[in-house]
Enzyme design. Sequence first.
Site, short mmCIF file in Angstrom:
data_model
loop_
_atom_site.label_atom_id
_atom_site.label_comp_id
_atom_site.label_asym_id
_atom_site.label_seq_id
_atom_site.Cartn_x
_atom_site.Cartn_y
_atom_site.Cartn_z
N ASP A 1 0.83 -1.21 0.00
CA ASP A 1 0.00 0.00 0.00
C ASP A 1 0.87 1.26 0.00
OD1 ASP A 1 -2.23 -1.60 0.14
OD2 ASP A 1 -2.33 -1.52 2.34
N1 URA Z 1 -1.15 -6.08 3.64
C1 URA Z 1 -1.66 -4.84 3.70
O1 URA Z 1 -2.72 -4.62 4.29
N2 URA Z 1 -1.00 -3.85 3.11
C2 URA Z 1 0.18 -4.03 2.47
O2 URA Z 1 0.74 -3.07 1.95
C3 URA Z 1 0.70 -5.33 2.42
C4 URA Z 1 0.02 -6.34 3.02
#
Ligand code: URA
Length: 241
Positions: free
Chosen positions: A102
């Site tokens: 993310d």
């Molecule tokens: N899980 C998440 O919620 N976000 C990420 O960036 C990676 C794994």
Amino acid sequence: MERLQKIIALSGYCSRRKAEELISKGKVKVNGNIITEMGYKTNFSDYIEVEGHPIETVEDKVYYLLNKPRGIVTTASDEKGRKTVVDLIKTDKRIYPVGRLDYDTTGLIILTNDGELTNYLTHPKNNIEKVYVAKIKGLITKDEVRKLCNGVFINGKKTSKAKAKILKIDKKTNSSIVELIIHEGKNHQVKNMFKAIGYDVLKLKRESIAFLTLDGVPSGEYRELSIKEVKKLYGEKNNQD
Ligand code: URA
């Protein structure tokens, strides 16, 4: 960018010497234009024809391990013009990230132009282990951590078995730090797993993928993977569940 004769030779059409001969004879076209200049540099995405035959261009494979900072998107290009993980790496190869982190997640991400390795690392049947450290709001209990390990429901589907341990409980700031090891990689998986047991993730970092860690790679920096490491990744299949 590579010399035209090298790209033709790499395609297997003919030897580099023969390619030079064909170029000088005006038998090679790049994007529809005849090229006779010997040092002409071209790109793997160019359309190249030799003696009227389109050739298949193959790019050398490259592999990078990046320590992604916050505020960077994990796509090859962003429609809003935001900086992407690909922008952080100096290469003329058409690389893309393996899986995603993310915008506000930090940590380890692999970038490559090798589709085979990408498929291998992202296919659930290969159970590639990913270690995350999450700072969450609230004081988590051992029972709740056990729930994460046994699987929780996200959109009606149960997550597969995971490993988790509490690293810190901070009553002062009303937060906890938890290490979570998962094999799956659905969108927002870690945040959604914590949400399923009633916690918001404040900070998230991916510490490792298989045996690869962030050792020696500060935030925003990257290093190339060695061929030995790439081969080892293929041997990483984890058959525990
Ligand atoms: N899980 C998440 O919620 N976000 C990420 O960036 C990676 C794994």
